[in-house]
Design a protein around this motif. Structure first.
Motif, PDB file in Angstrom:
ATOM      1  N   ILE A 126      58.944  26.409  66.870  1.00 26.97           N
ATOM      2  CA  ILE A 126      58.059  25.383  66.305  1.00 26.97           C
ATOM      3  C   ILE A 126      58.443  25.090  64.857  1.00 26.97           C
ATOM      4  O   ILE A 126      58.517  23.926  64.440  1.00 26.97           O
ATOM      5  N   LEU A 127      58.690  26.137  64.084  1.00 26.18           N
ATOM      6  CA  LEU A 127      59.102  25.947  62.687  1.00 26.18           C
ATOM      7  C   LEU A 127      60.437  25.216  62.598  1.00 26.18           C
ATOM      8  O   LEU A 127      60.612  24.304  61.774  1.00 26.18           O
ATOM      9  N   ALA A 128      61.393  25.612  63.424  1.00 23.41           N
ATOM     10  CA  ALA A 128      62.724  25.001  63.386  1.00 23.41           C
ATOM     11  C   ALA A 128      62.668  23.532  63.786  1.00 23.41           C
ATOM     12  O   ALA A 128      63.291  22.681  63.133  1.00 23.41           O
ATOM     13  N   VAL A 129      61.932  23.214  64.829  1.00 27.62           N
ATOM     14  CA  VAL A 129      61.828  21.819  65.283  1.00 27.62           C
ATOM     15  C   VAL A 129      61.154  20.962  64.217  1.00 27.62           C
ATOM     16  O   VAL A 129      61.623  19.869  63.884  1.00 27.62           O
ATOM     17  N   GLY A 130      60.065  21.463  63.672  1.00 29.18           N
ATOM     18  CA  GLY A 130      59.371  20.699  62.623  1.00 29.18           C
ATOM     19  C   GLY A 130      60.239  20.458  61.406  1.00 29.18           C
ATOM     20  O   GLY A 130      60.249  19.363  60.832  1.00 29.18           O
ATOM     21  N   THR A 131      60.986  21.478  61.021  1.00 24.37           N
ATOM     22  CA  THR A 131      61.862  21.341  59.859  1.00 24.37           C
ATOM     23  C   THR A 131      63.010  20.387  60.145  1.00 24.37           C
ATOM     24  O   THR A 131      63.358  19.548  59.301  1.00 24.37           O
ATOM     25  N   ALA A 132      63.606  20.479  61.323  1.00 27.26           N
ATOM     26  CA  ALA A 132      64.704  19.564  61.674  1.00 27.26           C
ATOM     27  C   ALA A 132      64.209  18.123  61.719  1.00 27.26           C
ATOM     28  O   ALA A 132      64.888  17.215  61.237  1.00 27.26           O
ATOM     29  N   ARG A 133      63.033  17.915  62.286  1.00 27.79           N
ATOM     30  CA  ARG A 133      62.473  16.553  62.305  1.00 27.79           C
ATOM     31  C   ARG A 133      62.246  16.033  60.892  1.00 27.79           C
ATOM     32  O   ARG A 133      62.531  14.874  60.594  1.00 27.79           O
ATOM     33  N   GLY A 134      61.733  16.893  60.034  1.00 28.09           N
ATOM     34  CA  GLY A 134      61.523  16.496  58.648  1.00 28.09           C
ATOM     35  C   GLY A 134      62.827  16.156  57.956  1.00 28.09           C
ATOM     36  O   GLY A 134      62.918  15.168  57.223  1.00 28.09           O
ATOM     37  N   ALA A 135      63.849  16.959  58.203  1.00 29.68           N
ATOM     38  CA  ALA A 135      65.153  16.709  57.578  1.00 29.68           C
ATOM     39  C   ALA A 135      65.739  15.389  58.058  1.00 29.68           C
ATOM     40  O   ALA A 135      66.344  14.646  57.278  1.00 29.68           O
ATOM     41  N   LEU A 136      65.567  15.069  59.336  1.00 28.45           N
ATOM     42  CA  LEU A 136      66.090  13.807  59.870  1.00 28.45           C
ATOM     43  C   LEU A 136      65.334  12.599  59.329  1.00 28.45           C
ATOM     44  O   LEU A 136      65.904  11.516  59.206  1.00 28.45           O
ATOM     45  N   ALA A 137      64.074  12.787  58.995  1.00 33.86           N
ATOM     46  CA  ALA A 137      63.254  11.679  58.514  1.00 33.86           C
ATOM     47  C   ALA A 137      63.439  11.415  57.026  1.00 33.86           C
ATOM     48  O   ALA A 137      63.029  10.369  56.531  1.00 33.86           O
ATOM     49  N   GLU A 138      64.044  12.352  56.320  1.00 30.67           N
ATOM     50  CA  GLU A 138      64.182  12.239  54.873  1.00 30.67           C
ATOM     51  C   GLU A 138      65.610  11.863  54.483  1.00 30.67           C
ATOM     52  O   GLU A 138      66.514  11.851  55.310  1.00 30.67           O
ATOM     53  N   ALA A 139      65.780  11.606  53.213  1.00 32.57           N
ATOM     54  CA  ALA A 139      67.105  11.293  52.680  1.00 32.57           C
ATOM     55  C   ALA A 139      67.997  12.521  52.798  1.00 32.57           C
ATOM     56  O   ALA A 139      67.522  13.656  52.644  1.00 32.57           O
ATOM     57  N   PRO A 140      69.279  12.326  53.077  1.00 30.14           N
ATOM     58  CA  PRO A 140      70.203  13.472  53.192  1.00 30.14           C
ATOM     59  C   PRO A 140      70.191  14.386  51.976  1.00 30.14           C
ATOM     60  O   PRO A 140      70.412  15.586  52.108  1.00 30.14           O
ATOM     61  N   ALA A 141      69.906  13.853  50.825  1.00 30.23           N
ATOM     62  CA  ALA A 141      69.891  14.675  49.613  1.00 30.23           C
ATOM     63  C   ALA A 141      68.755  15.695  49.621  1.00 30.23           C
ATOM     64  O   ALA A 141      68.785  16.654  48.848  1.00 30.23           O
ATOM     65  N   ASP A 142      67.767  15.512  50.506  1.00 28.74           N
ATOM     66  CA  ASP A 142      66.622  16.415  50.557  1.00 28.74           C
ATOM     67  C   ASP A 142      66.763  17.519  51.605  1.00 28.74           C
ATOM     68  O   ASP A 142      65.854  18.320  51.798  1.00 28.74           O
ATOM     69  N   ILE A 143      67.879  17.569  52.302  1.00 28.52           N
ATOM     70  CA  ILE A 143      68.056  18.566  53.357  1.00 28.52           C
ATOM     71  C   ILE A 143      67.990  19.985  52.790  1.00 28.52           C
ATOM     72  O   ILE A 143      67.431  20.885  53.422  1.00 28.52           O
ATOM     73  N   ALA A 144      68.500  20.198  51.604  1.00 35.69           N
ATOM     74  CA  ALA A 144      68.479  21.538  51.008  1.00 35.69           C
ATOM     75  C   ALA A 144      67.052  22.047  50.870  1.00 35.69           C
ATOM     76  O   ALA A 144      66.795  23.245  51.079  1.00 35.69           O
ATOM     77  N   TRP A 145      66.121  21.166  50.541  1.00 33.52           N
ATOM     78  CA  TRP A 145      64.718  21.576  50.448  1.00 33.52           C
ATOM     79  C   TRP A 145      64.232  22.071  51.800  1.00 33.52           C
ATOM     80  O   TRP A 145      63.539  23.089  51.890  1.00 33.52           O
ATOM     81  N   ASN A 146      64.584  21.360  52.864  1.00 33.36           N
ATOM     82  CA  ASN A 146      64.180  21.749  54.213  1.00 33.36           C
ATOM     83  C   ASN A 146      64.763  23.102  54.594  1.00 33.36           C
ATOM     84  O   ASN A 146      64.100  23.917  55.238  1.00 33.36           O
ATOM     85  N   VAL A 147      66.004  23.347  54.217  1.00 31.78           N
ATOM     86  CA  VAL A 147      66.639  24.639  54.494  1.00 31.78           C
ATOM     87  C   VAL A 147      65.870  25.751  53.795  1.00 31.78           C
ATOM     88  O   VAL A 147      65.539  26.777  54.409  1.00 31.78           O
ATOM     89  N   ASP A 148      65.567  25.563  52.526  1.00 26.12           N
ATOM     90  CA  ASP A 148      64.827  26.579  51.778  1.00 26.12           C
ATOM     91  C   ASP A 148      63.448  26.818  52.386  1.00 26.12           C
ATOM     92  O   ASP A 148      63.009  27.961  52.510  1.00 26.12           O
ATOM     93  N   TYR A 149      62.774  25.739  52.777  1.00 23.77           N
ATOM     94  CA  TYR A 149      61.454  25.854  53.394  1.00 23.77           C
ATOM     95  C   TYR A 149      61.539  26.684  54.674  1.00 23.77           C
ATOM     96  O   TYR A 149      60.750  27.620  54.873  1.00 23.77           O
ATOM     97  N   LEU A 150      62.483  26.351  55.547  1.00 17.64           N
ATOM     98  CA  LEU A 150      62.603  27.063  56.813  1.00 17.64           C
ATOM     99  C   LEU A 150      62.950  28.531  56.579  1.00 17.64           C
ATOM    100  O   LEU A 150      62.378  29.418  57.230  1.00 17.64           O
ATOM    101  N   ARG A 151      63.824  28.815  55.649  1.00 20.82           N
ATOM    102  CA  ARG A 151      64.166  30.215  55.350  1.00 20.82           C
ATOM    103  C   ARG A 151      62.945  30.994  54.881  1.00 20.82           C
ATOM    104  O   ARG A 151      62.740  32.151  55.267  1.00 20.82           O
ATOM    105  N   ARG A 152      62.125  30.380  54.029  1.00 20.63           N
ATOM    106  CA  ARG A 152      60.901  31.052  53.564  1.00 20.63           C
ATOM    107  C   ARG A 152      59.954  31.325  54.725  1.00 20.63           C
ATOM    108  O   ARG A 152      59.375  32.415  54.827  1.00 20.63           O
ATOM    109  N   LYS A 153      59.791  30.360  55.604  1.00 22.72           N
ATOM    110  CA  LYS A 153      58.889  30.523  56.740  1.00 22.72           C
ATOM    111  C   LYS A 153      59.405  31.572  57.715  1.00 22.72           C
ATOM    112  O   LYS A 153      58.621  32.363  58.254  1.00 22.72           O
ATOM    113  N   LEU A 154      60.713  31.586  57.958  1.00 20.79           N
ATOM    114  CA  LEU A 154      61.277  32.580  58.866  1.00 20.79           C
ATOM    115  C   LEU A 154      61.095  33.992  58.314  1.00 20.79           C
ATOM    116  O   LEU A 154      60.877  34.940  59.074  1.00 20.79           O
ATOM    117  N   ALA A 155      61.174  34.127  57.001  1.00 18.47           N
ATOM    118  CA  ALA A 155      60.975  35.440  56.381  1.00 18.47           C
ATOM    119  C   ALA A 155      59.551  35.953  56.620  1.00 18.47           C
ATOM    120  O   ALA A 155      59.323  37.161  56.646  1.00 18.47           O
TER     121      ALA A 155
END
Length: 85
Positions: free
Chosen positions: A41-70
């Protein structure tokens, strides 16, 4: 970091989310599947968010997902404990 590097980091983090170790015993299957569900659920939500945003914001999504997975680590004994991934 380039957009390509950010995308590779996102894919790597999504894989980390869903490629969790199988439990050492059948008694922990419920824990395994509950954790896998949460992490998917976390991975799908984050991937959808990354696809909906500007490519320059993907790093934020990566950091968010890593924090949630931890917050949701494998909390059961697994067969490959101690082995490097």
């Amino acid at each position: 970091m380039s957009n390509t590097d950010d995308l590779r980091a996102l894919l790597d983090t999504v894989l980390d989310a869903i490629d969790i170790p199988f439990p050492a015993t059948g008694g922990d299957l419920d824990k395994f599947y509950a954790l896998l569900d949460r992490r998917v659920i976390l991975a799908v939500g984050t991937a959808r968010g990354a696809l909906a945003e500007a490519p320059a914001d993907i790093a934020w999504n990566v950091d968010y997902l890593r924090r949630k997975l931890a917050e949701h680590p494998p909390n059961y004994p697994h067969a490959d404990e101690g082995a490097s991934r």
